[in-house]
Design a protein around this motif. Structure first.
Motif, PDB file in Angstrom:
ATOM      1  N   LEU A 160       0.769  -1.331   0.070  1.00 49.93           N
ATOM      2  CA  LEU A 160      -0.098  -0.110   0.014  1.00 49.93           C
ATOM      3  C   LEU A 160       0.863   1.161  -0.008  1.00 49.93           C
ATOM      4  CD1 LEU A 160      -2.538   1.720   0.388  1.00 49.93           C
ATOM      5  CD2 LEU A 160      -2.551   1.062   2.790  1.00 49.93           C
ATOM      6  N   ARG A 161       1.722   1.333   0.900  1.00 50.24           N
ATOM      7  CA  ARG A 161       2.740   2.467   0.734  1.00 50.24           C
ATOM      8  C   ARG A 161       3.625   2.679  -0.206  1.00 50.24           C
ATOM      9  NH1 ARG A 161       2.641   6.928   3.278  1.00 50.24           N
ATOM     10  NH2 ARG A 161       2.944   7.428   1.320  1.00 50.24           N
ATOM     11  N   HIS A 162       3.900   1.578  -0.927  1.00 50.29           N
ATOM     12  CA  HIS A 162       4.748   1.597  -2.265  1.00 50.29           C
ATOM     13  C   HIS A 162       3.780   2.336  -3.351  1.00 50.29           C
ATOM     14  CE1 HIS A 162       8.325   0.618  -4.335  1.00 50.29           C
ATOM     15  NE2 HIS A 162       7.659  -0.084  -5.460  1.00 50.29           N
ATOM     16  N   LEU A 163       2.787   1.567  -3.512  1.00 45.73           N
ATOM     17  CA  LEU A 163       1.829   1.914  -4.494  1.00 45.73           C
ATOM     18  C   LEU A 163       1.002   3.316  -4.296  1.00 45.73           C
ATOM     19  CD1 LEU A 163       0.121  -1.293  -5.302  1.00 45.73           C
ATOM     20  CD2 LEU A 163       2.227  -0.307  -6.462  1.00 45.73           C
ATOM     21  N   GLY A 164       0.898   3.718  -2.920  1.00 49.50           N
ATOM     22  CA  GLY A 164       0.138   4.754  -2.903  1.00 49.50           C
ATOM     23  C   GLY A 164      -1.112   4.911  -2.816  1.00 49.50           C
ATOM     24  N   ALA A 165      -2.025   3.929  -3.712  1.00 50.16           N
ATOM     25  CA  ALA A 165      -3.187   3.914  -3.666  1.00 50.16           C
ATOM     26  C   ALA A 165      -3.555   2.380  -4.032  1.00 50.16           C
ATOM     27  CB  ALA A 165      -3.936   4.809  -4.914  1.00 50.16           C
ATOM     28  N   VAL A 166      -4.659   1.984  -3.476  1.00 53.54           N
ATOM     29  CA  VAL A 166      -5.180   0.436  -3.969  1.00 53.54           C
ATOM     30  C   VAL A 166      -6.702   0.612  -4.115  1.00 53.54           C
ATOM     31  CG1 VAL A 166      -5.654  -1.876  -3.157  1.00 53.54           C
ATOM     32  CG2 VAL A 166      -3.381  -0.864  -2.859  1.00 53.54           C
ATOM     33  N   GLN A 167      -7.143   0.261  -5.570  1.00 50.41           N
ATOM     34  CA  GLN A 167      -8.327   0.650  -5.853  1.00 50.41           C
ATOM     35  C   GLN A 167      -9.526  -0.515  -5.399  1.00 50.41           C
ATOM     36  OE1 GLN A 167      -8.841   1.463  -9.929  1.00 50.41           O
ATOM     37  NE2 GLN A 167     -11.325   1.295  -9.785  1.00 50.41           N
ATOM     38  N   LEU A 168     -10.688   0.197  -4.964  1.00 53.28           N
ATOM     39  CA  LEU A 168     -11.726  -0.796  -4.443  1.00 53.28           C
ATOM     40  C   LEU A 168     -12.743  -0.755  -5.614  1.00 53.28           C
ATOM     41  CD1 LEU A 168     -11.890   1.211  -1.208  1.00 53.28           C
ATOM     42  CD2 LEU A 168     -11.783  -1.479  -1.241  1.00 53.28           C
ATOM     43  N   ASP A 169     -13.447  -2.328  -5.659  1.00 60.07           N
ATOM     44  CA  ASP A 169     -14.331  -2.242  -6.528  1.00 60.07           C
ATOM     45  C   ASP A 169     -15.071  -3.523  -6.112  1.00 60.07           C
ATOM     46  OD1 ASP A 169     -15.306  -1.515  -9.338  1.00 60.07           O
ATOM     47  OD2 ASP A 169     -15.578  -3.735  -9.244  1.00 60.07           O
ATOM     48  N   THR A 170     -16.614  -3.153  -6.400  1.00 65.07           N
ATOM     49  CA  THR A 170     -17.783  -4.281  -5.748  1.00 65.07           C
ATOM     50  C   THR A 170     -17.347  -5.683  -6.282  1.00 65.07           C
ATOM     51  OG1 THR A 170     -19.019  -3.365  -7.721  1.00 65.07           O
ATOM     52  CG2 THR A 170     -19.317  -2.358  -5.527  1.00 65.07           C
ATOM     53  N   ILE A 171     -16.919  -5.831  -7.677  1.00 62.85           N
ATOM     54  CA  ILE A 171     -16.768  -7.274  -8.178  1.00 62.85           C
ATOM     55  C   ILE A 171     -16.004  -8.013  -7.658  1.00 62.85           C
ATOM     56  CG2 ILE A 171     -16.217  -8.201 -10.370  1.00 62.85           C
ATOM     57  CD1 ILE A 171     -16.861  -5.875 -11.935  1.00 62.85           C
ATOM     58  N   SER A 172     -16.594  -9.132  -7.256  1.00 69.24           N
ATOM     59  CA  SER A 172     -15.596 -10.424  -6.723  1.00 69.24           C
ATOM     60  C   SER A 172     -16.047 -11.469  -7.359  1.00 69.24           C
ATOM     61  CB  SER A 172     -16.161 -10.404  -5.072  1.00 69.24           C
ATOM     62  OG  SER A 172     -15.425 -11.545  -4.469  1.00 69.24           O
ATOM     63  N   VAL A 173     -14.895 -12.142  -7.913  1.00 69.61           N
ATOM     64  CA  VAL A 173     -14.939 -13.154  -8.647  1.00 69.61           C
ATOM     65  C   VAL A 173     -13.862 -14.096  -7.996  1.00 69.61           C
ATOM     66  CG1 VAL A 173     -14.256 -14.394 -10.797  1.00 69.61           C
ATOM     67  CG2 VAL A 173     -15.310 -12.097 -10.839  1.00 69.61           C
TER      68      VAL A 173
ATOM     69  N   ARG B  33     -19.236  -9.526 -25.434  1.00 70.00           N
ATOM     70  CA  ARG B  33     -18.017  -9.486 -24.726  1.00 70.00           C
ATOM     71  C   ARG B  33     -17.074 -10.380 -25.482  1.00 70.00           C
ATOM     72  NH1 ARG B  33     -20.853 -11.497 -19.247  1.00 70.00           N
ATOM     73  NH2 ARG B  33     -21.655  -9.512 -18.405  1.00 70.00           N
ATOM     74  N   ILE B  34     -15.606  -9.984 -25.401  1.00 70.32           N
ATOM     75  CA  ILE B  34     -14.825 -10.848 -26.279  1.00 70.32           C
ATOM     76  C   ILE B  34     -13.955 -11.724 -25.374  1.00 70.32           C
ATOM     77  CG2 ILE B  34     -12.782 -10.362 -27.704  1.00 70.32           C
ATOM     78  CD1 ILE B  34     -13.845  -7.683 -28.473  1.00 70.32           C
ATOM     79  N   HIS B  35     -13.651 -11.293 -24.292  1.00 69.51           N
ATOM     80  CA  HIS B  35     -12.760 -12.037 -23.430  1.00 69.51           C
ATOM     81  C   HIS B  35     -13.199 -12.641 -22.252  1.00 69.51           C
ATOM     82  CE1 HIS B  35      -9.358 -10.933 -26.221  1.00 69.51           C
ATOM     83  NE2 HIS B  35      -9.455  -9.929 -26.081  1.00 69.51           N
ATOM     84  N   GLY B  36     -14.366 -11.822 -21.758  1.00 71.43           N
ATOM     85  CA  GLY B  36     -15.147 -12.559 -20.749  1.00 71.43           C
ATOM     86  C   GLY B  36     -15.490 -11.548 -19.484  1.00 71.43           C
ATOM     87  N   TYR B  37     -16.201 -11.568 -18.753  1.00 70.09           N
ATOM     88  CA  TYR B  37     -16.762 -10.840 -17.474  1.00 70.09           C
ATOM     89  C   TYR B  37     -15.723 -10.076 -16.837  1.00 70.09           C
ATOM     90  CZ  TYR B  37     -19.292  -9.364 -13.451  1.00 70.09           C
ATOM     91  OH  TYR B  37     -19.710  -8.612 -12.228  1.00 70.09           O
ATOM     92  N   PHE B  38     -14.804 -10.845 -16.402  1.00 70.86           N
ATOM     93  CA  PHE B  38     -13.657 -10.387 -15.410  1.00 70.86           C
ATOM     94  C   PHE B  38     -12.299 -10.942 -15.918  1.00 70.86           C
ATOM     95  CE2 PHE B  38     -11.428  -9.629 -11.522  1.00 70.86           C
ATOM     96  CZ  PHE B  38     -11.690  -8.227 -11.290  1.00 70.86           C
ATOM     97  N   ALA B  39     -12.303 -10.591 -17.469  1.00 71.89           N
ATOM     98  CA  ALA B  39     -10.997 -11.145 -17.992  1.00 71.89           C
ATOM     99  C   ALA B  39      -9.820 -10.821 -17.120  1.00 71.89           C
ATOM    100  CB  ALA B  39     -10.907 -10.878 -19.313  1.00 71.89           C
ATOM    101  N   MET B  40      -8.899 -11.470 -16.694  1.00 72.77           N
ATOM    102  CA  MET B  40      -7.691 -10.859 -15.873  1.00 72.77           C
ATOM    103  C   MET B  40      -6.267 -11.121 -16.660  1.00 72.77           C
ATOM    104  SD  MET B  40      -8.636 -12.658 -12.262  1.00 72.77           S
ATOM    105  CE  MET B  40      -7.307 -11.949 -11.310  1.00 72.77           C
ATOM    106  N   PRO B  41      -5.567 -10.075 -16.995  1.00 73.90           N
ATOM    107  CA  PRO B  41      -4.359 -10.297 -17.808  1.00 73.90           C
ATOM    108  C   PRO B  41      -3.382 -11.178 -17.049  1.00 73.90           C
ATOM    109  CG  PRO B  41      -5.150  -7.796 -17.642  1.00 73.90           C
ATOM    110  CD  PRO B  41      -5.976  -8.838 -16.695  1.00 73.90           C
ATOM    111  N   VAL B  42      -2.641 -11.844 -17.568  1.00 72.16           N
ATOM    112  CA  VAL B  42      -1.535 -12.858 -17.051  1.00 72.16           C
ATOM    113  C   VAL B  42      -0.272 -12.111 -17.295  1.00 72.16           C
ATOM    114  CG1 VAL B  42      -0.519 -14.944 -17.007  1.00 72.16           C
ATOM    115  CG2 VAL B  42      -3.057 -14.780 -17.431  1.00 72.16           C
TER     116      VAL B  42
END
Length: 399
Positions: free
Chosen positions: A39-52, A316-325
Protein backbone atom coordinates in the motif's frame (compact mmCIF):
# COMPACT_ATOMS: atom_id res chain seq x y z
CA UNK A 1 4.55 25.16 -19.52
CA UNK A 2 8.16 24.96 -20.67
CA UNK A 3 9.59 21.49 -20.14
CA UNK A 4 13.36 21.26 -19.51
CA UNK A 5 15.28 19.33 -22.14
CA UNK A 6 15.65 15.69 -21.01
CA UNK A 7 19.22 14.49 -20.53
CA UNK A 8 18.20 10.82 -20.26
CA UNK A 9 16.82 8.63 -23.03
CA UNK A 10 15.24 5.28 -22.21
CA UNK A 11 14.43 2.49 -24.59
CA UNK A 12 10.84 1.25 -24.50
CA UNK A 13 12.13 -1.94 -22.88
CA UNK A 14 13.96 -0.02 -20.15
CA UNK A 15 10.83 2.00 -19.44
CA UNK A 16 8.76 -1.18 -19.21
CA UNK A 17 11.15 -2.73 -16.69
CA UNK A 18 11.32 0.49 -14.65
CA UNK A 19 7.52 0.49 -14.51
CA UNK A 20 7.42 -3.17 -13.44
CA UNK A 21 9.92 -2.59 -10.63
CA UNK A 22 8.13 0.55 -9.46
CA UNK A 23 4.87 -1.41 -9.26
CA UNK A 24 6.45 -4.28 -7.31
CA UNK A 25 6.62 -6.92 -10.05
CA UNK A 26 10.36 -7.06 -10.67
CA UNK A 27 12.84 -8.05 -8.00
CA UNK A 28 12.42 -9.73 -4.64
CA UNK A 29 9.11 -8.81 -2.99
CA UNK A 30 9.36 -7.12 0.40
CA UNK A 31 7.50 -9.77 2.38
CA UNK A 32 8.62 -8.25 5.66
CA UNK A 33 6.75 -5.03 4.87
CA UNK A 34 3.89 -7.16 3.57
CA UNK A 35 0.52 -5.74 2.56
CA UNK A 36 1.14 -2.43 4.28
CA UNK A 37 4.38 -2.12 2.36
CA UNK A 38 2.52 -2.72 -0.89
CA UNK A 39 0.00 0.00 0.00
CA UNK A 40 2.73 2.45 0.94
CA UNK A 41 4.69 1.61 -2.22
CA UNK A 42 1.74 1.98 -4.59
CA UNK A 43 0.21 4.96 -2.80
CA UNK A 44 -3.33 3.85 -3.70
CA UNK A 45 -5.15 0.51 -3.93
CA UNK A 46 -8.40 0.65 -5.87
CA UNK A 47 -11.61 -0.79 -4.46
CA UNK A 48 -14.36 -2.32 -6.54
CA UNK A 49 -17.59 -4.19 -5.88
CA UNK A 50 -16.86 -7.09 -8.25
CA UNK A 51 -15.69 -10.27 -6.56
CA UNK A 52 -14.83 -13.29 -8.69
CA UNK A 53 -11.70 -14.88 -7.22
CA UNK A 54 -11.56 -12.13 -4.61
CA UNK A 55 -12.11 -8.39 -4.49
CA UNK A 56 -9.64 -6.16 -6.26
CA UNK A 57 -8.04 -4.75 -3.10
CA UNK A 58 -7.19 -8.35 -2.14
CA UNK A 59 -5.92 -9.27 -5.59
CA UNK A 60 -3.44 -6.39 -5.67
CA UNK A 61 -1.20 -7.50 -2.76
CA UNK A 62 -1.68 -11.13 -3.82
CA UNK A 63 -0.31 -10.32 -7.28
CA UNK A 64 2.89 -8.97 -5.73
CA UNK A 65 3.40 -11.12 -2.65
CA UNK A 66 1.76 -14.44 -3.53
CA UNK A 67 -0.72 -16.33 -1.42
CA UNK A 68 -1.20 -13.92 1.48
CA UNK A 69 -4.18 -14.89 3.64
CA UNK A 70 -7.26 -12.87 2.78
CA UNK A 71 -7.95 -12.02 6.44
CA UNK A 72 -4.32 -10.96 6.76
CA UNK A 73 -4.87 -8.56 3.88
CA UNK A 74 -7.98 -6.99 5.42
CA UNK A 75 -6.33 -6.71 8.84
CA UNK A 76 -3.26 -5.09 7.30
CA UNK A 77 -5.36 -2.37 5.74
CA UNK A 78 -7.76 -1.63 8.57
CA UNK A 79 -6.44 -2.81 11.94
CA UNK A 80 -3.94 -0.74 13.93
CA UNK A 81 -0.91 -2.69 15.11
CA UNK A 82 -2.14 -2.50 18.69
CA UNK A 83 -5.90 -2.49 18.36
CA UNK A 84 -6.29 -2.60 22.16
CA UNK A 85 -4.43 0.69 22.62
CA UNK A 86 -6.62 3.82 22.47
CA UNK A 87 -3.83 5.78 20.76
CA UNK A 88 -3.07 3.11 18.15
CA UNK A 89 -2.59 4.74 14.75
CA UNK A 90 -4.58 3.47 11.78
CA UNK A 91 -2.65 2.54 8.64
CA UNK A 92 -5.18 3.50 5.99
CA UNK A 93 -8.30 5.39 5.07
CA UNK A 94 -10.62 5.24 2.09
CA UNK A 95 -11.08 8.25 -0.15
CA UNK A 96 -11.42 9.35 -3.77
CA UNK A 97 -8.09 9.06 -5.57
CA UNK A 98 -7.83 7.15 -8.88
CA UNK A 99 -11.33 6.00 -7.91
CA UNK A 100 -12.50 4.85 -4.48
CA UNK A 101 -9.15 3.76 -3.05
CA UNK A 102 -7.48 2.62 0.13
CA UNK A 103 -4.78 5.19 0.88
CA UNK A 104 -1.94 5.35 3.43
CA UNK A 105 -3.09 7.37 6.44
CA UNK A 106 0.00 9.61 6.09
CA UNK A 107 -1.51 11.05 2.92
CA UNK A 108 -4.61 12.46 4.64
CA UNK A 109 -3.22 16.04 4.64
CA UNK A 110 -2.40 15.85 0.92
CA UNK A 111 -6.03 15.32 -0.08
CA UNK A 112 -7.03 18.64 1.49
CA UNK A 113 -7.22 20.16 -2.01
CA UNK A 114 -9.89 17.63 -2.97
CA UNK A 115 -11.86 18.07 0.25
CA UNK A 116 -11.87 21.83 -0.32
CA UNK A 117 -13.04 21.33 -3.90
CA UNK A 118 -15.94 19.14 -2.76
CA UNK A 119 -16.97 21.67 -0.14
CA UNK A 120 -16.97 24.39 -2.79
CA UNK A 121 -19.27 22.50 -5.15
CA UNK A 122 -22.43 24.56 -5.70
CA UNK A 123 -24.80 21.60 -6.02
CA UNK A 124 -25.11 17.87 -5.48
CA UNK A 125 -26.79 15.13 -7.47
CA UNK A 126 -28.78 13.87 -4.47
CA UNK A 127 -31.20 15.94 -2.39
CA UNK A 128 -30.32 16.31 1.29
CA UNK A 129 -33.23 16.74 3.72
CA UNK A 130 -32.84 19.55 6.25
CA UNK A 131 -31.08 18.58 9.44
CA UNK A 132 -29.95 15.15 8.16
CA UNK A 133 -26.28 16.07 7.89
CA UNK A 134 -26.08 17.34 11.47
CA UNK A 135 -28.02 14.31 12.70
CA UNK A 136 -25.57 11.88 11.07
CA UNK A 137 -22.57 13.66 12.57
CA UNK A 138 -24.25 13.71 15.99
CA UNK A 139 -25.08 9.99 15.79
CA UNK A 140 -21.51 9.07 14.87
CA UNK A 141 -20.19 11.20 17.72
CA UNK A 142 -22.52 9.44 20.18
CA UNK A 143 -22.46 5.87 18.94
CA UNK A 144 -19.07 5.47 17.28
CA UNK A 145 -18.27 3.79 13.92
CA UNK A 146 -21.41 2.84 11.99
CA UNK A 147 -22.49 1.70 8.52
CA UNK A 148 -25.09 3.65 6.54
CA UNK A 149 -27.61 0.95 7.41
CA UNK A 150 -26.88 1.38 11.12
CA UNK A 151 -27.21 5.14 10.72
CA UNK A 152 -30.75 4.71 9.46
CA UNK A 153 -30.69 3.07 6.05
CA UNK A 154 -28.62 3.30 2.90
CA UNK A 155 -31.40 3.27 0.27
CA UNK A 156 -34.93 4.52 -0.20
CA UNK A 157 -35.74 1.75 -2.69
CA UNK A 158 -33.98 -1.29 -4.10
CA UNK A 159 -32.48 0.78 -6.93
CA UNK A 160 -28.74 1.14 -6.40
CA UNK A 161 -28.67 4.89 -7.07
CA UNK A 162 -31.63 5.74 -4.87
CA UNK A 163 -29.78 6.74 -1.69
CA UNK A 164 -31.59 7.61 1.50
CA UNK A 165 -31.09 11.04 3.03
CA UNK A 166 -28.84 9.44 5.64
CA UNK A 167 -26.61 7.90 2.96
CA UNK A 168 -26.42 11.20 1.06
CA UNK A 169 -25.46 13.01 4.27
CA UNK A 170 -22.75 10.60 5.37
CA UNK A 171 -21.24 10.41 1.88
CA UNK A 172 -21.17 14.19 1.72
CA UNK A 173 -19.48 14.28 5.13
CA UNK A 174 -16.97 11.75 3.81
CA UNK A 175 -16.14 13.93 0.81
CA UNK A 176 -15.86 17.02 3.01
CA UNK A 177 -13.48 15.22 5.37
CA UNK A 178 -15.65 15.48 8.48
CA UNK A 179 -16.24 11.73 8.32
CA UNK A 180 -13.82 9.00 7.24
CA UNK A 181 -14.31 5.41 6.13
CA UNK A 182 -12.31 3.34 8.61
CA UNK A 183 -12.99 -0.11 7.13
CA UNK A 184 -15.26 -2.16 4.90
CA UNK A 185 -17.52 -4.62 6.68
CA UNK A 186 -19.27 -7.07 4.37
CA UNK A 187 -18.46 -4.54 1.65
CA UNK A 188 -20.32 -1.79 3.53
CA UNK A 189 -18.40 1.32 4.43
CA UNK A 190 -17.94 1.85 8.15
CA UNK A 191 -17.93 5.57 8.95
CA UNK A 192 -16.44 7.42 11.88
CA UNK A 193 -15.67 11.02 12.68
CA UNK A 194 -12.35 12.08 11.20
CA UNK A 195 -11.47 13.82 14.48
CA UNK A 196 -11.57 10.41 16.17
CA UNK A 197 -10.16 8.21 13.40
CA UNK A 198 -7.33 10.30 11.95
CA UNK A 199 -4.25 10.90 14.12
CA UNK A 200 -4.19 14.43 15.51
CA UNK A 201 -0.93 15.37 13.80
CA UNK A 202 -2.43 14.51 10.41
CA UNK A 203 -5.94 15.90 10.95
CA UNK A 204 -5.62 19.24 9.21
CA UNK A 205 -6.19 20.98 5.90
CA UNK A 206 -3.27 23.36 6.33
CA UNK A 207 -1.47 22.46 3.10
CA UNK A 208 -2.41 24.66 0.16
CA UNK A 209 -3.41 23.18 -3.17
CA UNK A 210 0.08 23.54 -4.62
CA UNK A 211 1.68 21.58 -1.79
CA UNK A 212 -0.95 18.84 -2.07
CA UNK A 213 -0.57 18.55 -5.83
CA UNK A 214 3.21 18.56 -5.69
CA UNK A 215 3.15 15.67 -3.25
CA UNK A 216 0.64 13.60 -5.25
CA UNK A 217 2.50 14.16 -8.51
CA UNK A 218 5.73 13.08 -6.85
CA UNK A 219 4.04 9.99 -5.39
CA UNK A 220 2.50 9.11 -8.76
CA UNK A 221 5.89 9.38 -10.44
CA UNK A 222 7.47 7.14 -7.82
CA UNK A 223 4.69 4.56 -8.11
CA UNK A 224 4.83 4.54 -11.91
CA UNK A 225 8.61 4.75 -12.21
CA UNK A 226 8.24 6.62 -15.48
CA UNK A 227 5.17 8.13 -17.09
CA UNK A 228 3.74 10.76 -19.39
CA UNK A 229 1.84 13.79 -18.15
CA UNK A 230 -1.41 11.88 -18.73
CA UNK A 231 -0.12 8.81 -16.84
CA UNK A 232 0.88 10.90 -13.85
CA UNK A 233 -2.37 12.88 -13.83
CA UNK A 234 -4.48 9.72 -14.06
CA UNK A 235 -2.87 8.02 -11.05
CA UNK A 236 -4.73 10.18 -8.52
CA UNK A 237 -7.19 11.60 -11.08
CA UNK A 238 -5.67 15.06 -11.27
CA UNK A 239 -6.21 17.43 -14.16
CA UNK A 240 -3.38 17.83 -16.64
CA UNK A 241 -3.19 21.53 -15.83
CA UNK A 242 -2.78 20.71 -12.15
CA UNK A 243 0.19 18.48 -13.00
CA UNK A 244 1.67 21.26 -15.13
CA UNK A 245 1.68 23.72 -12.24
CA UNK A 246 3.85 21.56 -9.99
CA UNK A 247 5.76 18.97 -11.98
CA UNK A 248 8.87 21.12 -12.36
CA UNK A 249 9.13 21.29 -8.54
CA UNK A 250 7.99 17.73 -7.84
CA UNK A 251 11.43 16.12 -7.88
CA UNK A 252 10.63 14.11 -11.01
CA UNK A 253 13.01 14.48 -13.94
CA UNK A 254 12.16 14.79 -17.65
CA UNK A 255 13.19 11.84 -19.83
CA UNK A 256 12.68 10.70 -23.39
CA UNK A 257 11.27 7.22 -23.95
CA UNK A 258 11.81 5.82 -27.41
CA UNK A 259 8.55 5.12 -29.18
CA UNK A 260 6.32 6.93 -26.70
CA UNK A 261 5.95 10.07 -28.79
CA UNK A 262 5.20 12.25 -25.76
CA UNK A 263 7.36 13.87 -23.06
CA UNK A 264 7.84 11.71 -19.99
CA UNK A 265 8.95 12.14 -16.40
CA UNK A 266 10.74 9.65 -14.17
CA UNK A 267 11.48 9.10 -10.53
CA UNK A 268 15.23 9.89 -10.28
CA UNK A 269 15.72 6.97 -7.89
CA UNK A 270 14.36 4.64 -10.58
CA UNK A 271 17.11 5.76 -12.95
CA UNK A 272 19.98 5.13 -10.54
CA UNK A 273 20.18 1.35 -10.95
CA UNK A 274 19.11 -0.87 -13.85
CA UNK A 275 15.91 -2.80 -13.02
CA UNK A 276 16.86 -6.45 -12.61
CA UNK A 277 15.60 -9.43 -10.69
CA UNK A 278 12.94 -12.07 -10.63
CA UNK A 279 9.73 -11.51 -12.57
CA UNK A 280 6.41 -12.36 -10.98
CA UNK A 281 3.97 -14.67 -12.77
CA UNK A 282 0.40 -13.90 -11.76
CA UNK A 283 -3.17 -13.05 -12.68
CA UNK A 284 -3.84 -9.31 -12.48
CA UNK A 285 -7.00 -7.55 -11.40
CA UNK A 286 -8.25 -5.23 -14.16
CA UNK A 287 -8.12 -2.55 -11.44
CA UNK A 288 -4.43 -3.13 -10.69
CA UNK A 289 -2.44 0.09 -10.93
CA UNK A 290 0.04 -1.60 -13.30
CA UNK A 291 -2.68 -1.75 -15.97
CA UNK A 292 -5.62 0.40 -14.83
CA UNK A 293 -4.91 3.06 -17.49
CA UNK A 294 -5.66 1.56 -20.89
CA UNK A 295 -3.52 3.89 -23.05
CA UNK A 296 -0.46 3.33 -20.84
CA UNK A 297 -0.98 -0.45 -20.87
CA UNK A 298 -1.09 -0.44 -24.65
CA UNK A 299 1.99 1.79 -24.87
CA UNK A 300 4.11 -0.23 -22.45
CA UNK A 301 2.94 -3.78 -23.11
CA UNK A 302 1.33 -3.62 -26.55
CA UNK A 303 -1.72 -5.12 -24.85
CA UNK A 304 -5.27 -3.86 -25.28
CA UNK A 305 -7.47 -4.55 -22.30
CA UNK A 306 -11.04 -3.61 -21.48
CA UNK A 307 -13.14 -4.57 -18.48
CA UNK A 308 -16.20 -6.25 -19.99
CA UNK A 309 -18.25 -6.72 -16.82
CA UNK A 310 -20.53 -3.88 -17.92
CA UNK A 311 -20.63 -4.94 -21.57
CA UNK A 312 -23.72 -6.94 -22.66
CA UNK A 313 -22.82 -10.64 -22.62
CA UNK A 314 -23.23 -11.20 -26.38
CA UNK A 315 -20.74 -8.39 -27.07
CA UNK A 316 -18.01 -9.61 -24.72
CA UNK A 317 -14.78 -10.71 -26.36
CA UNK A 318 -12.68 -11.99 -23.46
CA UNK A 319 -15.23 -12.47 -20.67
CA UNK A 320 -16.90 -10.85 -17.68
CA UNK A 321 -13.79 -10.31 -15.51
CA UNK A 322 -10.90 -11.19 -17.82
CA UNK A 323 -7.66 -10.98 -15.84
CA UNK A 324 -4.43 -10.32 -17.74
CA UNK A 325 -1.62 -12.80 -17.07
CA UNK A 326 1.77 -11.27 -16.26
CA UNK A 327 4.85 -13.43 -16.86
CA UNK A 328 8.46 -12.56 -17.63
CA UNK A 329 7.56 -8.89 -17.51
CA UNK A 330 5.06 -9.26 -20.36
CA UNK A 331 1.29 -9.66 -20.58
CA UNK A 332 1.03 -13.10 -22.17
CA UNK A 333 -2.68 -13.80 -22.09
CA UNK A 334 -5.86 -13.42 -20.09
CA UNK A 335 -8.21 -15.60 -18.11
CA UNK A 336 -11.88 -15.06 -17.30
CA UNK A 337 -12.18 -16.99 -13.99
CA UNK A 338 -15.06 -18.29 -11.91
CA UNK A 339 -15.45 -20.60 -8.91
CA UNK A 340 -17.68 -23.60 -8.52
CA UNK A 341 -17.27 -25.23 -5.13
CA UNK A 342 -13.56 -26.01 -4.83
CA UNK A 343 -12.94 -25.82 -8.57
CA UNK A 344 -11.46 -22.77 -10.23
CA UNK A 345 -12.97 -22.50 -13.69
CA UNK A 346 -11.16 -20.79 -16.55
CA UNK A 347 -14.27 -19.91 -18.54
CA UNK A 348 -12.28 -18.33 -21.33
CA UNK A 349 -8.52 -18.26 -21.89
CA UNK A 350 -6.54 -16.20 -24.39
CA UNK A 351 -2.91 -17.18 -24.92
CA UNK A 352 -0.17 -15.26 -26.68
CA UNK A 353 1.08 -18.39 -28.44
CA UNK A 354 2.33 -21.79 -27.22
CA UNK A 355 5.12 -20.27 -25.09
CA UNK A 356 2.49 -18.71 -22.83
CA UNK A 357 0.98 -22.07 -21.82
CA UNK A 358 3.28 -22.85 -18.83
CA UNK A 359 2.95 -19.32 -17.42
CA UNK A 360 -0.84 -19.27 -17.67
CA UNK A 361 -1.01 -22.72 -16.06
CA UNK A 362 1.26 -21.54 -13.23
CA UNK A 363 -0.84 -18.42 -12.67
CA UNK A 364 -4.06 -20.46 -12.59
CA UNK A 365 -2.65 -23.00 -10.16
CA UNK A 366 -1.33 -20.42 -7.71
CA UNK A 367 -4.64 -18.52 -7.80
CA UNK A 368 -6.56 -21.75 -7.21
CA UNK A 369 -4.45 -22.56 -4.17
CA UNK A 370 -4.89 -19.06 -2.80
CA UNK A 371 -8.70 -19.23 -2.92
CA UNK A 372 -8.74 -22.78 -1.52
CA UNK A 373 -9.60 -24.58 -4.76
CA UNK A 374 -8.21 -28.05 -5.35
CA UNK A 375 -8.95 -28.35 -9.05
CA UNK A 376 -8.81 -26.20 -12.20
CA UNK A 377 -11.17 -26.69 -15.13
CA UNK A 378 -10.58 -25.10 -18.52
CA UNK A 379 -13.67 -24.39 -20.59
CA UNK A 380 -12.84 -22.34 -23.68
CA UNK A 381 -9.45 -21.43 -25.17
CA UNK A 382 -9.52 -18.87 -27.97
CA UNK A 383 -6.88 -20.83 -29.90
CA UNK A 384 -8.44 -24.34 -29.79
CA UNK A 385 -5.13 -26.06 -30.58
CA UNK A 386 -3.68 -24.68 -27.32
CA UNK A 387 -6.42 -26.06 -25.10
CA UNK A 388 -4.97 -29.55 -24.86
CA UNK A 389 -1.42 -28.34 -24.02
CA UNK A 390 -2.87 -26.09 -21.29
CA UNK A 391 -5.00 -28.88 -19.81
CA UNK A 392 -2.02 -31.24 -19.95
CA UNK A 393 0.18 -28.71 -18.13
CA UNK A 394 -2.44 -28.23 -15.42
CA UNK A 395 -3.02 -31.98 -15.02
CA UNK A 396 0.69 -32.63 -14.68
CA UNK A 397 1.06 -29.96 -12.00
CA UNK A 398 -2.03 -31.11 -10.09
CA UNK A 399 -1.02 -34.77 -10.12
Amino acid sequence: MTTPRPDTTLSADEARRIALRAQGFLGTPDRRAGVRGVLRHLGAVQLDTISVLARSHELIPYARLGAVGRKTIEDAYWKPESASTPTARPHAFEYWSHAACILPIEEWPHFAFRRRAYRARPHWNHALPDGTYDQVVKQLRTEGPLTATELGGAKKTSEWWDWSGTKVAVERALMYGEVVCVERRGWKRVYDLAERAVPADLLHDELDDTECLRRLVRLAGQSLGVGTRADIADYHRLKGEQVDTVIADSGLVPVTVEGWGKPAWADPAALETPPRGRHRTTLLSPFDSLIWERARTERIFGFTHRLEAYVPKPKRIHGYFAMPVLAGGRLVGRVDPAREGRTLIARQVTLDGPKAVPAVAQALLEAATWVDCTDVRVERVDAPDLREPLVRELTRALA
